[in-house]
Design a protein around this motif. Structure first.
Motif, mmCIF file in Angstrom:
data_model
loop_
_atom_site.group_PDB
_atom_site.id
_atom_site.type_symbol
_atom_site.label_atom_id
_atom_site.label_comp_id
_atom_site.label_asym_id
_atom_site.label_seq_id
_atom_site.Cartn_x
_atom_site.Cartn_y
_atom_site.Cartn_z
ATOM 1 N N VAL A 220 0.863 -1.191 0.000
ATOM 2 C CA VAL A 220 0.000 0.000 0.000
ATOM 3 C C VAL A 220 0.898 1.239 0.000
ATOM 4 O O VAL A 220 1.822 1.344 0.799
ATOM 5 C CB VAL A 220 -0.885 -0.017 1.268
ATOM 6 C CG1 VAL A 220 -1.567 1.311 1.467
ATOM 7 C CG2 VAL A 220 -1.907 -1.138 1.168
ATOM 8 N N ALA A 221 0.611 2.170 -0.902
ATOM 9 C CA ALA A 221 1.429 3.396 -0.946
ATOM 10 C C ALA A 221 0.829 4.474 -0.050
ATOM 11 O O ALA A 221 1.546 5.317 0.481
ATOM 12 C CB ALA A 221 1.528 3.897 -2.381
ATOM 13 N N ALA A 222 -0.485 4.462 0.101
ATOM 14 C CA ALA A 222 -1.127 5.442 0.985
ATOM 15 C C ALA A 222 -2.399 4.836 1.535
ATOM 16 O O ALA A 222 -3.079 4.058 0.846
ATOM 17 C CB ALA A 222 -1.471 6.707 0.200
ATOM 18 N N GLU A 279 -21.443 11.423 21.558
ATOM 19 C CA GLU A 279 -21.888 10.023 21.628
ATOM 20 C C GLU A 279 -22.721 9.698 20.383
ATOM 21 O O GLU A 279 -23.465 10.546 19.887
ATOM 22 C CB GLU A 279 -22.749 9.831 22.867
ATOM 23 C CG GLU A 279 -22.020 10.225 24.136
ATOM 24 C CD GLU A 279 -22.153 9.185 25.225
ATOM 25 O OE1 GLU A 279 -23.162 8.492 25.224
ATOM 26 O OE2 GLU A 279 -21.226 9.096 26.052
ATOM 27 N N HIS A 280 -22.581 8.469 19.909
ATOM 28 C CA HIS A 280 -23.346 8.057 18.732
ATOM 29 C C HIS A 280 -23.867 6.649 18.931
ATOM 30 O O HIS A 280 -23.238 5.841 19.602
ATOM 31 C CB HIS A 280 -22.464 8.113 17.475
ATOM 32 C CG HIS A 280 -21.947 9.487 17.216
ATOM 33 N ND1 HIS A 280 -22.681 10.452 16.561
ATOM 34 C CD2 HIS A 280 -20.784 10.072 17.579
ATOM 35 C CE1 HIS A 280 -21.988 11.568 16.523
ATOM 36 N NE2 HIS A 280 -20.833 11.378 17.135
ATOM 37 N N ARG A 281 -25.024 6.367 18.317
ATOM 38 C CA ARG A 281 -25.601 5.021 18.493
ATOM 39 C C ARG A 281 -24.763 3.973 17.775
ATOM 40 O O ARG A 281 -24.622 2.860 18.221
ATOM 41 C CB ARG A 281 -27.045 5.005 17.969
ATOM 42 C CG ARG A 281 -27.985 5.809 18.880
ATOM 43 C CD ARG A 281 -29.423 5.533 18.554
ATOM 44 N NE ARG A 281 -29.758 4.131 18.741
ATOM 45 C CZ ARG A 281 -30.654 3.460 18.031
ATOM 46 N NH1 ARG A 281 -31.330 4.084 17.081
ATOM 47 N NH2 ARG A 281 -30.906 2.200 18.259
ATOM 48 N N TRP A 282 -24.199 4.346 16.630
ATOM 49 C CA TRP A 282 -23.356 3.419 15.859
ATOM 50 C C TRP A 282 -22.079 4.114 15.405
ATOM 51 O O TRP A 282 -22.058 5.346 15.243
ATOM 52 C CB TRP A 282 -24.115 2.888 14.629
ATOM 53 C CG TRP A 282 -25.108 1.831 15.007
ATOM 54 C CD1 TRP A 282 -26.412 2.041 15.349
ATOM 55 C CD2 TRP A 282 -24.865 0.430 15.143
ATOM 56 N NE1 TRP A 282 -27.007 0.839 15.680
ATOM 57 C CE2 TRP A 282 -26.064 -0.176 15.556
ATOM 58 C CE3 TRP A 282 -23.757 -0.385 14.948
ATOM 59 C CZ2 TRP A 282 -26.193 -1.539 15.781
ATOM 60 C CZ3 TRP A 282 -23.881 -1.756 15.164
ATOM 61 C CH2 TRP A 282 -25.085 -2.319 15.579
ATOM 62 N N HIS A 283 -21.053 3.311 15.201
ATOM 63 C CA HIS A 283 -19.778 3.839 14.703
ATOM 64 C C HIS A 283 -19.323 2.977 13.531
ATOM 65 O O HIS A 283 -19.566 1.762 13.521
ATOM 66 C CB HIS A 283 -18.704 3.786 15.792
ATOM 67 C CG HIS A 283 -19.028 4.652 16.968
ATOM 68 N ND1 HIS A 283 -18.466 5.892 17.169
ATOM 69 C CD2 HIS A 283 -19.890 4.469 18.000
ATOM 70 C CE1 HIS A 283 -18.957 6.421 18.272
ATOM 71 N NE2 HIS A 283 -19.828 5.580 18.803
ATOM 72 N N ALA A 284 -18.621 3.604 12.594
ATOM 73 C CA ALA A 284 -18.022 2.844 11.485
ATOM 74 C C ALA A 284 -16.534 3.157 11.423
ATOM 75 O O ALA A 284 -16.125 4.306 11.599
ATOM 76 C CB ALA A 284 -18.694 3.211 10.171
ATOM 77 N N LEU A 285 -15.749 2.124 11.191
ATOM 78 C CA LEU A 285 -14.307 2.272 10.977
ATOM 79 C C LEU A 285 -14.060 1.882 9.525
ATOM 80 O O LEU A 285 -14.376 0.758 9.111
ATOM 81 C CB LEU A 285 -13.546 1.339 11.926
ATOM 82 C CG LEU A 285 -12.036 1.222 11.707
ATOM 83 C CD1 LEU A 285 -11.354 2.563 11.872
ATOM 84 C CD2 LEU A 285 -11.434 0.225 12.689
ATOM 85 N N ILE A 286 -13.527 2.827 8.773
ATOM 86 C CA ILE A 286 -13.415 2.624 7.322
ATOM 87 C C ILE A 286 -11.959 2.808 6.907
ATOM 88 O O ILE A 286 -11.313 3.764 7.345
ATOM 89 C CB ILE A 286 -14.286 3.674 6.576
ATOM 90 C CG1 ILE A 286 -15.721 3.637 7.121
ATOM 91 C CG2 ILE A 286 -14.266 3.434 5.069
ATOM 92 C CD1 ILE A 286 -16.494 4.914 6.857
ATOM 93 N N GLU A 287 -11.465 1.890 6.096
ATOM 94 C CA GLU A 287 -10.101 2.086 5.562
ATOM 95 C C GLU A 287 -10.135 2.077 4.048
ATOM 96 O O GLU A 287 -10.747 1.213 3.413
ATOM 97 C CB GLU A 287 -9.148 0.995 6.075
ATOM 98 C CG GLU A 287 -7.766 1.138 5.433
ATOM 99 C CD GLU A 287 -6.633 0.431 6.146
ATOM 100 O OE1 GLU A 287 -6.728 0.226 7.376
ATOM 101 O OE2 GLU A 287 -5.643 0.106 5.461
ATOM 102 N N LEU A 288 -9.450 3.067 3.452
ATOM 103 C CA LEU A 288 -9.278 3.112 1.994
ATOM 104 C C LEU A 288 -7.792 3.109 1.707
ATOM 105 O O LEU A 288 -7.032 3.837 2.359
ATOM 106 C CB LEU A 288 -9.914 4.371 1.399
ATOM 107 C CG LEU A 288 -11.433 4.410 1.551
ATOM 108 C CD1 LEU A 288 -11.850 5.351 2.643
ATOM 109 C CD2 LEU A 288 -12.073 4.797 0.234
ATOM 110 N N ASP A 289 -7.362 2.295 0.742
ATOM 111 C CA ASP A 289 -5.942 2.168 0.424
ATOM 112 C C ASP A 289 -5.710 2.489 -1.044
ATOM 113 O O ASP A 289 -6.598 2.273 -1.875
ATOM 114 C CB ASP A 289 -5.457 0.740 0.684
ATOM 115 C CG ASP A 289 -5.418 0.421 2.175
ATOM 116 O OD1 ASP A 289 -5.586 1.365 2.979
ATOM 117 O OD2 ASP A 289 -5.237 -0.751 2.526
ATOM 118 N N ALA A 290 -4.506 2.985 -1.324
ATOM 119 C CA ALA A 290 -4.172 3.267 -2.719
ATOM 120 C C ALA A 290 -2.787 2.750 -3.039
ATOM 121 O O ALA A 290 -1.915 2.716 -2.170
ATOM 122 C CB ALA A 290 -4.240 4.770 -2.973
#
Ligand SMILES: Cc1cc2nc3c(=O)[nH]c(=O)nc-3n(C[C@H](O)[C@H](O)[C@H](O)COP(=O)(O)OP(=O)(O)OC[C@H]3O[C@@H](n4cnc5c(N)ncnc54)[C@H](O)[C@@H]3O)c2cc1C
Length: 473
Positions: A220-222, A279-290
C-alpha cells in the motif's frame, strides 16, 4: 485403534525423536482450544518436518486406524484442532513445517509451508514491497494451513476475499497417504473439478494441507482511516454504499460497532480515547488504500467523499486519522472488542452472516428478540458490515454466575439466534468454521442435500474415517 505401542514405535521410527512426543509438559498446552471451551487428550504429539513425513505418518495412521487431529497455531474459534477426551487420537502439529519456500515478486506469489505464521508471511512480503492482503486478530499464532483449512476471513475480505480467493496452488496429504500436488498456479486450468477448493475450508476432515502458493498484492502506498459516528445501522449501510460508489476498489475495510460496545472497549483500554467527541448510536471504521499510481490523490478524494456523505445527512460526525499512529489507534479499538467483551463478563458468541442488504433488519430483530426472551442480557452486534458478517454476542445479566449461566442458557440462546439467522437465509458460521462447537447446529439447520453430499465426499476420500474425526461432519 490396533496396538497403540506398535503404532507409536513405528511413528517414532518415521519421525525421529524430535518428531514425536508424549511428554505431558509439551503436549498439554495444545490440548485446549483458544477460547478454553474444549479440552481433550492425545495419544501423542507428532511434529513432522516434511511433506513426505506427513504422508508416511498418515499411511501409518490408516493402517493402525488412528484418528488424526491436524493443528496449526491453535487459534481457531470452533474447537476444530482439539482432540476428543479418549486419548486415542494423534495430535498432528504442522508448526515445524514453517519454511517460506519461495517468493516470486514478479508473479506476486509466495509458496509457504503449512506452519508459516501469518505475521511472518506479512513481514516477508513487506520486505519485497508486497503484502499478503489478509489479516486478523490471531495473526501472531494462526498458520497458513489453519487459515486455509478454516477459509479464514478477517478485515480485508471486502476487497480481497477470504482465503479461498487467495490460494493459487495447494499441496496436501490425502487420507490414504498420497500427495496431492497442485502447488504450481495456472491462471487457466480446466481439467475438471477444482480439488484444491474442496480442501479449503474442510477443517482437516479431508486431508492435511502441507503447503500453498498464495496471492500477494503490491504494498500500500497510501492509506486513509476514518472513524464515523452514525445514528443507525441503516445509515451505516447507506454510508457503505456511498463509499463503494465513490471509491470502489480502494475500499479495503468497513467495520461497524454500536456505541455501548465502544464504551466497553474504552473501559478495557484505559489509555485509549474515543475518536469522536460526541456520543453516537453506531460507529463505522473505514479504511481506503491506494497503490503508487493514485496515492497522491487519495486524501483529497476521501475528503470529497466524506463531504458528500455529510451533505446527504448519512453521517453525524467523522474524523480522518491524521497519522499512522492515530490510524493504528482506531484499529486497536476494533481489534480489542473481543477481549474487552470477554473481560466484561460471560457471553455466548456467534459468528453469523446474512445477505448484505438484510444486516440492519436482522440485527434489529435479533437484538430485540434475544433481549426480550432473556431479560437482563445484552445483545451486541458488531463486525464486517461490508461482508454481511455479524459477530453477535449475548452478554449474561450483570452478576450472573458465568459457568452456571453458560450451562443453563448458552445452548438455548445459540439455538434461538441460529433459528433467526436461518429465517433470514444466512449462515451460522461466517468465518470461524464448524469444528466441534457448531457441528450439531449445522446438522439441525443445514440443507439436507448439502449435508448428504458432504457425507458422500467424506466417505469417498476418507473411508476409514481417520481425518479429524468428530469435527464438522
Ligand atoms: C484474536 C483472534 C481473532 C481472530 N479473528 C478472526 C477473523 O477475523 N477471521 C477469521 O476467519 N478467523 C479469526 N480468528 C480465528 C483463527 O485465527 C482462524 O480460524 C485461523 O485460520 C486458525 O489458524 P490456526 O493455524 O490457528 O488453526 P488451528 O486453530 O490450529 O486449526 C483450525 C482448524 O484447521 C485445521 N487445520 C489446521 N492446520 C491444518 C492443516 N495444515 N491441514 C489441515 N487442517 C488443518 C484444524 O484441524 C482445525 O480444524 C481469530 C482468532 C483469534 C485468536
Amino acid at each position: 485403534m490396533t496396538d497403540p505401542d506398535a503404532f507409536l514405535s513405528a511413528a517414532r521410527a518415521t519421525l525421529g525423536e524430535r518428531g514425536l512426543t508424549g511428554d505431558p509438559d509439551l503436549v498439554e498446552p495444545w490440548l485446549t482450544d483458544w477460547r478454553g471451551r474444549f479440552t481433550g487428550r492425545a495419544l501423542a504429539l507428532a511434529s513432522p518436518a516434511s511433506t513426505s513425513e506427513v504422508a508416511e505418518l498418515v499411511r501409518l495412521c490408516g493402517a493402525h486406524r488412528v484418528g488424526i487431529v491436524p493443528q496449526g497455531g491453535n487459534s481457531g474459534m470452533s474447537g476444530g484442532a482439539t482432540p476428543d477426551p479418549s486419548g486415542a487420537q494423534l495430535l498432528l502439529s504442522l508448526r515445524r513445517m514453517n519454511a517460506i519456500r519461495a517468493i516470486d515478486s514478479d508473479a506476486r506469489q509466495a509458496t509457504c509451508e503449512a506452519g508459516v505464521i501469518l505475521e511472518t508471511l506479512h513481514h516477508a512480503a513487506e520486505d519485497r514491497d508486497l503484502r499478503f492482503p489478509l489479516s486478523l486478530g490471531g495473526k501472531g499464532s494462526a498458520t497458513v494451513g489453519g487459515l486455509i483449512s478454516t477459509n479464514a476471513g478477517g478485515t480485508q475480505v471486502l476487497r480481497h476475499g477470504s482465503m479461498r480467493a487467495l490460494v493459487l496452488g495447494l499441496e496436501a496429504v490425502m487420507p490414504d497417504g498420497s500427495i496431492f500436488d497442485q502447488l504450481t498456479p495456472l491462471k487457466k486450468d480446466n481439467r475438471g473439478f477444482d480439488l484444491k477448493q474442496l480442501l479449503i475450508g474442510s477443517e482437516g476432515t479431508l486431508g492435511i494441507v502441507t503447503a500453498a502458493t498464495l496471492k500477494l498484492e503490491p504494498a500500500v502506498a497510501a492509506r486513509t482511516v476514518i472513524w464515523a459516528g452514525l445514528d443507525s445501522l441503516p445509515a451505516a449501510r447507506e454510508l457503505l454504499l456511498h463509499c463503494q460508489a465513490a471509491e470502489g476498489e480502494a475500499l479495503e475495510g468497513f467495520e461497524v460497532l454500536p456505541g455501548h460496545c465502544l464504551a466497553t472497549v474504552l473501559r478495557y483500554l484505559p489509555d485509549a480515547r474515543s475518536p469522536l467527541a460526541g456520543e453516537h448510536r453506531w460507529h463505522a471504521l473505514i479504511e481506503l488504500d491506494a497503490g503508487s499510481r493514485d496515492a497522491d490523490s487519495l486524501a483529497d478524494r476521501v475528503e470529497a467523499m466524506l463531504a458528500a456523505a455529510f451533505e446527504r445527512g448519512v453521517i453525524a460526525d467523522a474524523v480522518i486519522a491524521q497519522s499512522e499512529a492515530q490510524a493504528e489507534a482506531f484499529w486497536r479499538i476494533r481489534e480489542s472488542i473481543a477481549p474487552a467483551e470477554r473481560a466484561a463478563g460471560p457471553a455466548v458468541q456467534h459468528d453469523v452472516s446474512v445477505p448484505l442488504a438484510s444486516v440492519p433488519g436482522f440485527v434489529e430483530e435479533a437484538v430485540a428478540q434475544v433481549e426480550g426472551r432473556w431479560p437482563g442480557s445484552r445483545a451486541v452486534a458488531f463486525g464486517h458490515l461490508g461482508d454481511g458478517n455479524v459477530h453477535f454476542h449475548v452478554i449474561a445479566p450483570p452478576g450472573s454466575d458465568g459457568p452456571r449461566w453458560q450451562e443453563s442458557d448458552g445452548k438455548p440462546i445459540s439455538r434461538f439466534v441460529h433459528d433467526i439467522v436461518a429465517r433470514w437465509r444466512g449462515s451460522i458460521s461466517a468465518e470461524h468454521g464448524i469444528g466441534q462447537l457448531k457441528r450439531d447446529e449445522l446438522h439441525r439447520l443445514g440443507d439436507p442435500v448439502a449435508l448428504a453430499l458432504m457425507a458422500k465426499i467424506k466417505a469417498a476420500l476418507d473411508p476409514v474415517g481417520i481425518m479429524n474425526p468428530g469435527k464438522l461432519l
